[in-house]
Scaffold this motif. Structure first.
Motif, PDB file in Angstrom:
ATOM      1  N   ARG A 163       4.536 -46.669 -40.012  1.00 28.60           N
ATOM      2  CA  ARG A 163       4.204 -45.432 -39.297  1.00 28.60           C
ATOM      3  C   ARG A 163       4.020 -45.760 -37.812  1.00 28.60           C
ATOM      4  NH1 ARG A 163       2.007 -44.756 -44.340  1.00 28.60           N
ATOM      5  NH2 ARG A 163       2.521 -42.743 -45.321  1.00 28.60           N
ATOM      6  N   LEU A 164       4.732 -45.052 -36.960  1.00 24.80           N
ATOM      7  CA  LEU A 164       4.679 -45.300 -35.523  1.00 24.80           C
ATOM      8  C   LEU A 164       3.353 -44.811 -34.970  1.00 24.80           C
ATOM      9  CD1 LEU A 164       8.276 -44.149 -34.475  1.00 24.80           C
ATOM     10  CD2 LEU A 164       7.485 -46.453 -35.026  1.00 24.80           C
ATOM     11  N   ALA A 165       2.651 -45.664 -34.270  1.00 27.71           N
ATOM     12  CA  ALA A 165       1.355 -45.307 -33.701  1.00 27.71           C
ATOM     13  C   ALA A 165       1.526 -44.232 -32.639  1.00 27.71           C
ATOM     14  CB  ALA A 165       0.698 -46.545 -33.089  1.00 27.71           C
ATOM     15  N   GLY A 166       0.631 -43.227 -32.681  1.00 32.10           N
ATOM     16  CA  GLY A 166       0.631 -42.168 -31.674  1.00 32.10           C
ATOM     17  C   GLY A 166       1.660 -41.085 -31.876  1.00 32.10           C
ATOM     18  N   VAL A 167       2.363 -41.084 -33.028  1.00 32.22           N
ATOM     19  CA  VAL A 167       3.442 -40.116 -33.265  1.00 32.22           C
ATOM     20  C   VAL A 167       3.141 -39.326 -34.526  1.00 32.22           C
ATOM     21  CG1 VAL A 167       5.907 -39.800 -33.697  1.00 32.22           C
ATOM     22  CG2 VAL A 167       5.135 -41.591 -32.135  1.00 32.22           C
ATOM     23  N   GLU A 168       3.197 -38.004 -34.422  1.00 29.52           N
ATOM     24  CA  GLU A 168       3.094 -37.125 -35.586  1.00 29.52           C
ATOM     25  C   GLU A 168       4.509 -36.694 -35.945  1.00 29.52           C
ATOM     26  OE1 GLU A 168       0.431 -33.952 -34.710  1.00 29.52           O
ATOM     27  OE2 GLU A 168      -1.319 -35.255 -34.522  1.00 29.52           O
ATOM     28  N   GLY A 169       5.045 -37.285 -37.015  1.00 34.68           N
ATOM     29  CA  GLY A 169       6.445 -37.127 -37.342  1.00 34.68           C
ATOM     30  C   GLY A 169       6.840 -35.732 -37.777  1.00 34.68           C
ATOM     31  N   GLU A 170       8.134 -35.427 -37.621  1.00 30.59           N
ATOM     32  CA  GLU A 170       8.747 -34.174 -38.038  1.00 30.59           C
ATOM     33  C   GLU A 170       9.908 -34.493 -38.976  1.00 30.59           C
ATOM     34  OE1 GLU A 170       8.052 -30.946 -37.188  1.00 30.59           O
ATOM     35  OE2 GLU A 170       6.308 -31.499 -35.964  1.00 30.59           O
ATOM     36  N   GLY A 171      10.133 -33.633 -39.946  1.00 31.59           N
ATOM     37  CA  GLY A 171      11.248 -33.806 -40.862  1.00 31.59           C
ATOM     38  C   GLY A 171      12.415 -32.922 -40.483  1.00 31.59           C
ATOM     39  N   GLY A 172      13.239 -32.606 -41.468  1.00 33.28           N
ATOM     40  CA  GLY A 172      14.343 -31.678 -41.260  1.00 33.28           C
ATOM     41  C   GLY A 172      15.405 -32.205 -40.320  1.00 33.28           C
ATOM     42  N   ALA A 173      15.906 -31.298 -39.472  1.00 32.99           N
ATOM     43  CA  ALA A 173      17.023 -31.629 -38.595  1.00 32.99           C
ATOM     44  C   ALA A 173      16.677 -32.742 -37.615  1.00 32.99           C
ATOM     45  CB  ALA A 173      17.474 -30.376 -37.834  1.00 32.99           C
ATOM     46  N   LEU A 174      15.425 -32.769 -37.133  1.00 26.05           N
ATOM     47  CA  LEU A 174      15.034 -33.803 -36.183  1.00 26.05           C
ATOM     48  C   LEU A 174      15.080 -35.185 -36.835  1.00 26.05           C
ATOM     49  CD1 LEU A 174      12.089 -31.969 -34.391  1.00 26.05           C
ATOM     50  CD2 LEU A 174      14.366 -32.422 -33.487  1.00 26.05           C
ATOM     51  N   ALA A 175      14.645 -35.252 -38.092  1.00 27.97           N
ATOM     52  CA  ALA A 175      14.698 -36.531 -38.803  1.00 27.97           C
ATOM     53  C   ALA A 175      16.144 -36.965 -39.025  1.00 27.97           C
ATOM     54  CB  ALA A 175      13.962 -36.416 -40.128  1.00 27.97           C
ATOM     55  N   ARG A 176      17.015 -36.022 -39.316  1.00 28.49           N
ATOM     56  CA  ARG A 176      18.426 -36.369 -39.516  1.00 28.49           C
ATOM     57  C   ARG A 176      19.054 -36.853 -38.212  1.00 28.49           C
ATOM     58  NH1 ARG A 176      18.002 -31.712 -42.779  1.00 28.49           N
ATOM     59  NH2 ARG A 176      18.906 -30.375 -41.158  1.00 28.49           N
ATOM     60  N   GLN A 177      18.678 -36.240 -37.090  1.00 32.74           N
ATOM     61  CA  GLN A 177      19.194 -36.706 -35.805  1.00 32.74           C
ATOM     62  C   GLN A 177      18.734 -38.128 -35.508  1.00 32.74           C
ATOM     63  OE1 GLN A 177      18.087 -33.841 -32.818  1.00 32.74           O
ATOM     64  NE2 GLN A 177      19.004 -32.130 -33.925  1.00 32.74           N
ATOM     65  N   LEU A 178      17.471 -38.424 -35.812  1.00 32.93           N
ATOM     66  CA  LEU A 178      16.970 -39.776 -35.592  1.00 32.93           C
ATOM     67  C   LEU A 178      17.713 -40.774 -36.486  1.00 32.93           C
ATOM     68  CD1 LEU A 178      14.995 -41.748 -34.290  1.00 32.93           C
ATOM     69  CD2 LEU A 178      13.337 -41.146 -36.087  1.00 32.93           C
ATOM     70  N   ALA A 179      17.987 -40.377 -37.726  1.00 30.68           N
ATOM     71  CA  ALA A 179      18.706 -41.271 -38.633  1.00 30.68           C
ATOM     72  C   ALA A 179      20.100 -41.582 -38.097  1.00 30.68           C
ATOM     73  CB  ALA A 179      18.787 -40.637 -40.022  1.00 30.68           C
ATOM     74  N   ARG A 180      20.777 -40.585 -37.534  1.00 29.81           N
ATOM     75  CA  ARG A 180      22.099 -40.836 -36.956  1.00 29.81           C
ATOM     76  C   ARG A 180      21.996 -41.759 -35.741  1.00 29.81           C
ATOM     77  NH1 ARG A 180      22.849 -35.262 -38.209  1.00 29.81           N
ATOM     78  NH2 ARG A 180      22.301 -34.675 -36.075  1.00 29.81           N
ATOM     79  N   TYR A 181      20.930 -41.594 -34.965  1.00 29.59           N
ATOM     80  CA  TYR A 181      20.747 -42.438 -33.786  1.00 29.59           C
ATOM     81  C   TYR A 181      20.500 -43.897 -34.172  1.00 29.59           C
ATOM     82  CZ  TYR A 181      18.527 -44.340 -29.581  1.00 29.59           C
ATOM     83  OH  TYR A 181      18.198 -45.127 -28.505  1.00 29.59           O
ATOM     84  N   LEU A 182      19.740 -44.118 -35.255  1.00 29.18           N
ATOM     85  CA  LEU A 182      19.382 -45.477 -35.657  1.00 29.18           C
ATOM     86  C   LEU A 182      20.436 -46.141 -36.536  1.00 29.18           C
ATOM     87  CD1 LEU A 182      15.589 -45.008 -36.498  1.00 29.18           C
ATOM     88  CD2 LEU A 182      16.611 -45.849 -34.378  1.00 29.18           C
ATOM     89  N   ARG A 183      21.478 -45.427 -36.901  1.00 32.23           N
ATOM     90  CA  ARG A 183      22.478 -45.971 -37.808  1.00 32.23           C
ATOM     91  C   ARG A 183      23.096 -47.256 -37.248  1.00 32.23           C
ATOM     92  NH1 ARG A 183      26.626 -41.604 -39.179  1.00 32.23           N
ATOM     93  NH2 ARG A 183      24.716 -40.720 -40.077  1.00 32.23           N
ATOM     94  N   ARG A 184      22.991 -48.322 -38.060  1.00 29.53           N
ATOM     95  CA  ARG A 184      23.553 -49.647 -37.739  1.00 29.53           C
ATOM     96  C   ARG A 184      22.938 -50.251 -36.472  1.00 29.53           C
ATOM     97  NH1 ARG A 184      27.993 -46.716 -39.300  1.00 29.53           N
ATOM     98  NH2 ARG A 184      28.678 -46.422 -37.161  1.00 29.53           N
ATOM     99  N   ARG A 185      21.694 -49.859 -36.119  1.00 26.82           N
ATOM    100  CA  ARG A 185      21.015 -50.415 -34.949  1.00 26.82           C
ATOM    101  C   ARG A 185      19.704 -51.061 -35.409  1.00 26.82           C
ATOM    102  NH1 ARG A 185      21.228 -45.886 -30.279  1.00 26.82           N
ATOM    103  NH2 ARG A 185      20.837 -47.703 -28.964  1.00 26.82           N
ATOM    104  N   GLU A 186      19.460 -52.241 -34.945  1.00 24.88           N
ATOM    105  CA  GLU A 186      18.293 -52.983 -35.401  1.00 24.88           C
ATOM    106  C   GLU A 186      17.028 -52.500 -34.687  1.00 24.88           C
ATOM    107  OE1 GLU A 186      17.524 -57.563 -36.401  1.00 24.88           O
ATOM    108  OE2 GLU A 186      17.581 -57.169 -34.234  1.00 24.88           O
ATOM    109  N   VAL A 187      15.954 -52.365 -35.473  1.00 20.48           N
ATOM    110  CA  VAL A 187      14.643 -51.980 -34.959  1.00 20.48           C
ATOM    111  C   VAL A 187      13.673 -53.109 -35.290  1.00 20.48           C
ATOM    112  CG1 VAL A 187      12.764 -50.313 -35.117  1.00 20.48           C
ATOM    113  CG2 VAL A 187      15.141 -49.525 -35.235  1.00 20.48           C
TER     114      VAL A 187
END
Length: 826
Positions: free
Chosen positions: A745-769
């Protein structure tokens, strides 16, 4: 460069050859002759129609009489011998054939609409307005507004610039306009029949209006002589006036007139105003790529204004450059070189939405201080860093607690000790309501007004240690009550002020006299109506947030009254400023003892009284809470050595909140704002002199800055060498990631689901965190950037109440840009 086409006249402004101008005069004369012929034709057609109808009526009557005679004759009677010679001598008239009736109907079918059209054309011709009959308001002017550090952040009004002369017109600017708007400008007579046919053909193929057939001359006469209504009558008059203009004016004059009146977007009328608005230079100094961009705007100025749509303006400029190549104005090599040059804007992409409350105030003050014609530049007092911070604090608190506490609106004013307005929030959303609650709304002040009661007491010999008894009080028919309906007995005035004890304030007002309290309020700058009634001691009068904040600032600055101001300087076209804010006069003030005692009491409110929620660790803070009956209004005005901040919270319909007092939401907003504002001011960034009016730095057009005014770059996040999680994560929501089953869980962040979560998933695809535990929780990085800050800056989540300053700043950036969660369409 190839030699110009003989069909085009020269592009150096000398106009057409004598034969073309003579032809234009002949065309205008032909138009007048056409009007006379139309009148004659119309009169003749009316007479012909009248004669035709008369003959038809006579023939019909004769045929009707014959029919009646035949019907009256007996059927059995035989013709007499004497009648035969008569019938042979005078045979009956022949009836017209069907073809004649069809021909008559066909003529009528064609003639009536034709006559109507000819009459319409004649009426349009006879009611032609004179050339140049439409004039602009000479008193209109535009404001370019700079922040206190010289950054241009807003514009208001209509930019007119300076009228161009033939000597001021750069050849490439004239060539660009002609190439994209009217290639046959130097060869037609004002109306280009070939261009009209081409536009009609392309529109027919395209299934709609895709291209206009108006010439530059037609556009010029429409702008200077006609209304903008889209009617057939206006188009007919436009054509007649274009012929007249070509016969009376040179091509150079027509082109200059068009360039001086056309609209180029962003409130700029005329190419010189547009050049100054977008590039900070007169039109005669624009480069080839800048000229191409300006020429491309006139087709769709509102959509292509580079301050709003730089990409679209750049694409259109490329089209203009290609048109210039096709017309021989420039070579392909010159066009390629122009495309590679960087175009720099001198204005920001858009005015920050929340700053419009302040801009309304600046516009009124500028008119009052320097009401002269012409465009002006205003150096305002606004601190963009603090303004962005104030908007974020108000929005975040209302989003988090407003609905639960039934509080829908808030306002904030931040003043320097000298009275400069550093930040102003007049409401939750300017686009929803332009009513400025910091300046225009008058509300009961509640206990905020006790400042004047206690200051009057201290000036008349009492001190913070003087004792009064908290007890039931009746003054006439009025019986004031404490908020907790309890009585504490004997209290020093310092404690009574800190705890906002109503009965003691009422006693002081009664003993000192309400007129004396009113005099103190007037001395500190309160201008609203103050009724001489006992309840005034508890704040029953209606006041504005700005004037109350001004009064508290007067105590801190020891100036009575302290004059608030929004403008440092106003500059026009001349080097000499039109206005400079004068240094405040060192007159007026409070006695040293009464001021010292009042500051001590204000600090007691925050240290241990009703304003404890406003405490900022390591910072000396004083202030006062205010709450009105039934929790309709909640106030807090606080001060530090560098700032005086006033905050109001309530509802526009004056409805009650859910037990929100001045020590609740307003005090918390004050703490959120001052804690970070003090850090901003402590940086001591050098600001240009308003008197010298140093120019604002240029803004690189097309760039998408990651740091907005008031937003600081996220602080580096140290990641331990032995990361606790690494890899390509799955996205649960925008604040929660999963690394092969391990949830982070990212500190200081209140997460959102739905379309915003899908956009984040596309952004992180094949990228190391890479994630690690740090002092404030789990922080992750992607390609060297803090992931939480990236998510919040894109509007993908909300920052939590405990988020560190860098994440709160990222959220404020998203709010200012209205992206993601904060978009208006959500």
């Amino acid at each position: 460069m190839s030699p110009p086409d003989p069909e085009r006249a020269k592009l150096d402004g000398r106009g057409p050859d004598p034969d073309t101008r003579a032809a234009a005069r002949e065309a205008a004369s032909a138009a007048r002759q056409l009007g006379r012929q139309l009148a004659i034709l119309l009169a003749g057609s009316v007479r012909w129609a009248a004669r035709s109808s008369g003959r038809a009526a006579a023939g019909g009557a004769e045929r009707l009489g014959g029919l009646r005679r035949r019907l009256a004759r007996p059927a059995s009677s035989a013709p007499s011998p004497d009648s035969a010679p008569a019938r042979s001598a005078a045979p009956p008239p022949r009836r017209p054939g069907r073809w004649r009736r069809a021909a008559f109907a066909l003529v009528a079918l064609v003639a009536v609409p034709l006559l109507a059209l000819l009459g319409y054309v004649l009426a349009a011709f006879l009611t032609l307005p004179p050339l140049g009959s439409v004039t602009t308001d000479p008193g209109s002017r535009a404001l370019t507004v700079e922040a206190d550090d010289g950054r241009v952040f807003a514009t208001r009004g209509v930019f007119r610039g300076q009228p161009l002369t033939a000597a001021d017109l750069p050849p490439h600017l004239a060539q660009a306009i002609v190439a994209i708007e009217d290639r046959r400008f130097y060869s037609h007579w004002g109306v280009d029949l070939r261009g009209l046919a081409r536009a009609a053909w392309r529109n027919a193929l395209g299934g709609g209006v895709r291209e206009g057939g108006s010439t530059i001359t037609q556009q010029y006469v429409r702008l200077t002589s006609l209304s903008q209504e889209k009617t057939l009558r206006r188009k007919i008059q436009e054509a007649f006036l274009a012929l007249r203009a070509e016969s009376e004016m040179t091509k150079s004059d027509i082109l200059l007139g068009y360039l001086n009146t056309a609209y180029f977007g962003a409130g700029a009328y005329g190419v010189d105003a547009a050049a100054r608005r977008y590039f900070g230079k007169p039109a005669k100094q624009v480069s080839l790529p800048e000229a191409a961009m300006l020429a491309g705007l006139v087709r769709a100025p509102s959509q292509l204004a580079p301050t709003r749509n730089f990409g679209g303006a750049k694409e259109r400029a490329d089209v203009v450059l290609q048109a210039m190549v096709e017309t021989g104005a420039i070579t392909a090599k010159e066009a390629d070189a122009a495309r590679t040059k960087t175009v720099t804007l001198r204005t920001p992409p858009e005015t920050p939405p929340g700053a419009n409350y302040f801009l309304d105030l600046v516009a009124a003050d500028a008119k009052r201080l320097a009401d002269t014609g012409g465009d002006v530049t205003v150096r305002a007092t606004l601190n963009l860093d603090l303004q962005s911070l104030a908007e974020g604090v108000i929005a975040r608190r209302l989003d988090a607690e407003g609905q639960k506490k039934k509080a829908s609106q808030a306002a904030l004013v931040a003043l320097s000790p000298q009275g400069a307005i550093l930040a102003m929030v007049g409401g939750r959303d300017y686009e929803d309501s332009q009513f400025n609650r910091a300046v225009q709304a008058k509300r009961q002040a509640g206990s905020l007004f006790k400042l004047f009661v206690y200051l009057t007491a201290y000036s008349q010999g009492l001190s913070p240690d003087s004792m009064l008894v908290d007890r039931p009080v009746q003054i006439g028919d009025w019986e004031p009550q404490n908020s907790n309906n309890r009585f504490r007995g004997a209290l020093p005035l310092r404690t009574a002020f800190a705890l906002s004890v109503n009965t003691i304030a009422a006693q002081l007002g009664d003993e000192l006299g309400i007129p004396a309290v009113i005099a103190t309020a007037r001395k500190l700058g309160i201008t609203s109506d103050l009724p001489n009634v006992p309840s005034l001691a508890l704040g029953s009068a209606e006041v504005t947030l700005l004037e109350m904040t001004r009064a508290y600032a007067g105590v801190l600055a020891n100036r009575t009254p302290l004059e608030t101001f929004s403008i440092h300087a106003i500059r026009g076209a001349q080097p000499q400023p039109l206005y400079l804010h004068p240094d405040p006069a060192q007159t007026g003030g409070l006695s040293a003892d009464s001021r010292s005692m009042m500051l001590d009491s204000l600090q007691a409110v925050v240290d241990g009284g009703t304003g404890k929620a406003a405490r900022v660790p390591g910072l000396a803070v004083g202030g006062k809470t205010g709450t009105t009956q039934d929790y309709r209004d909640a106030w807090f005005i606080g001060m530090t050595p560098d700032l005086v901040v006033g905050i109001w919270v309530g509802n526009d319909d004056n409805s009650s909140m859910n037990r929100v007092g001045g020590g609740d939401l307003p005090a918390a907003m004050f703490r959120d704002f001052v804690q970070r504002a003090s850090a901003q001011l402590a940086k001591g960034r050098k600001r240009p002199s308003a008197a010298r009016a140093e120019p604002a730095p240029a803004v690189q057009a097309g760039a998408q800055p990651t740091v907005q005014p008031g937003i600081q770059p996220p602080a580096p996040v140290p990641v331990e060498a032995s990361a606790e999680a690494r890899g390509v994560p799955e996205v649960i929501d925008t604040g929660t990631l999963s690394f092969r089953g391990r949830v982070v869980r990212l500190a200081g962040v209140e997460g959102e689901g739905g379309a915003l979560a899908r956009q984040l998933a596309r952004y992180l695809r094949r990228r190391e965190v890479v994630c690690a535990t740090v002092s404030d929780g789990m922080r992750c990085r992607i390609e060297g950037d803090d992931l939480a800050a990236l998510i919040l800056a894109a509007g993908g989540a909300r920052a939590s109440e405990s988020a560190p300053p860098d994440l709160l700043a990222a959220e404020e950036q998203a709010r200012a840009e209205r992206v993601g969660l904060w978009g208006r369409d959500r």
